[in-house]
Scaffold this motif. Structure first.
Motif, short mmCIF file in Angstrom:
data_model
loop_
_atom_site.label_atom_id
_atom_site.label_comp_id
_atom_site.label_asym_id
_atom_site.label_seq_id
_atom_site.Cartn_x
_atom_site.Cartn_y
_atom_site.Cartn_z
N SER A 16 48.68 25.59 11.75
CA SER A 16 47.57 24.74 12.16
C SER A 16 48.11 23.35 12.45
CB SER A 16 46.52 24.64 11.05
OG SER A 16 45.55 23.65 11.35
N VAL A 76 40.63 23.58 8.54
CA VAL A 76 42.08 23.52 8.74
C VAL A 76 42.79 24.48 7.78
CG1 VAL A 76 44.13 22.06 8.42
CG2 VAL A 76 42.18 21.19 9.69
N ASN A 85 42.05 28.07 8.93
CA ASN A 85 42.83 28.37 10.14
C ASN A 85 44.30 28.64 9.82
OD1 ASN A 85 40.51 27.97 11.63
ND2 ASN A 85 41.08 25.94 12.37
#
Length: 299
Positions: A214, A228, A231
């Motif tokens: 990420s 975040v 991900n």
């Protein structure tokens, strides 16, 4: 005009020549304007510049003031006529250095600059992110000039190995992004090409950021922060994966680059559960990478 009685022109005290003599860490603002672009590369960049020439064995010293004179002239000219890129400025300075240092056979210029680019968080919030530009030029008298353009980008990786171990220990169902340990990854990608080839730094940044688990961001609210992490854990990657992903994207994106263009990619993960870091690197020509890529898809 330098006088032949200058101390620098005296005979060297020993038999050895020197590969690089010069000045380092000269701070100057450089005005850049890329053709057809409207991005953060346009404007004044705060640069740190190193400038070198070689020194023959028969000469005691190099005229360091000439290096600073060349640098100052180029920087002042950029205020009136912006340079098209730091790498182009570096190669142009190499030409001038060989003119000013008549005894030198080689010239090298290295430039580092911080600059900012607009971005968006996973939730769509606007943010201004900092990256590092890395540029250089090298010249050998009577030969062609080569230049380098590259970037340093900070991102995030999540460890696939730890994630697999946790999944097995917790007997997790497939498709769930379970916990792992994270690393801050610093990746640099450098292109060394002939003087007449231009590569956009923004394109290199995009390639590097897509290689991480990420991207990371300067400011994150709670929903952004959680996304975040999710991900990254949905996209676990080793430090080796980052380098290989960059190289694959480079081969697919830069089909027009000649085979002798040289690429260097370095990835370093600052470990969270170890006291050491993990590191991977590859240097290769585009020709070598294309041959490997072609072999992989024909198996």
């Amino acid at each position: 005009m330098a006088l032949k009685c200058d101390v620098q022109y005296r005979k060297g005290d020993t038999w050895s020549k020197l590969t690089k003599v010069g000045v380092t860490g000269v701070r100057k603002p450089v005005v850049v304007k890329r053709k057809g672009t409207n991005n953060a590369l346009n404007g004044a960049l705060n640069c740190s510049i190193d400038i070198f020439v070689d020194l023959p064995a028969e000469q005691k010293g190099s005229h360091l003031s000439r290096n600073v004179e060349v640098l100052s002239d180029v920087v002042e000219e950029s205020i009136r006529v912006p340079v098209s890129g730091l790498e182009n400025m570096a190669s142009g300075m190499c030409k001038k250095l060989l003119i000013h240092h008549e005894y030198a056979q080689m010239a090298n210029v290295d430039i580092r600059a911080e600059y900012f680019r607009e971005s968006k968080t996973p939730a769509g919030r606007g943010t201004l992110e900092m990256y590092k530009l890395l540029a250089s030029g090298s010249a050998v008298r009577g030969d062609k000039i080569r230049k380098t353009i590259g970037v340093e980008v900070i991102g995030m990786t999540a460890c696939p190995c730890a994630q697999q171990t946790v999944s097995e220990m917790m007997d997790c169902a497939g498709g769930i992004a379970v916990m792992s340990h994270n690393q801050r990854n610093v990746c640099t990608a450098m292109f060394r090409v002939d003087d007449d080839i231009d590569i956009e730094a923004d394109e290199i940044i995009d390639i590097v950021q897509s290689a991480f688990s990420s991207p990371t961001y300067e400011l994150l609210k709670r929903d952004d922060e959680g996304q975040v992490v999710i991900n990254a854990h949905n996209n676990p990657r080793f430090v080796e994966d980052v380098v290989r992903n960059v190289l694959e994207s480079v081969v697919e994106r830069y089909k027009e680059l000649p085979d002798d263009a040289e690429i260097t990619v370095k990835s370093e993960s600052e470990e969270s559960i170890h006291k050491h870091n993990a590191f991977a690197e590859r240097t290769a020509t585009m020709g070598e990478l294309r041959a490997e890529y072609k072999k992989s898809i024909t198996r």
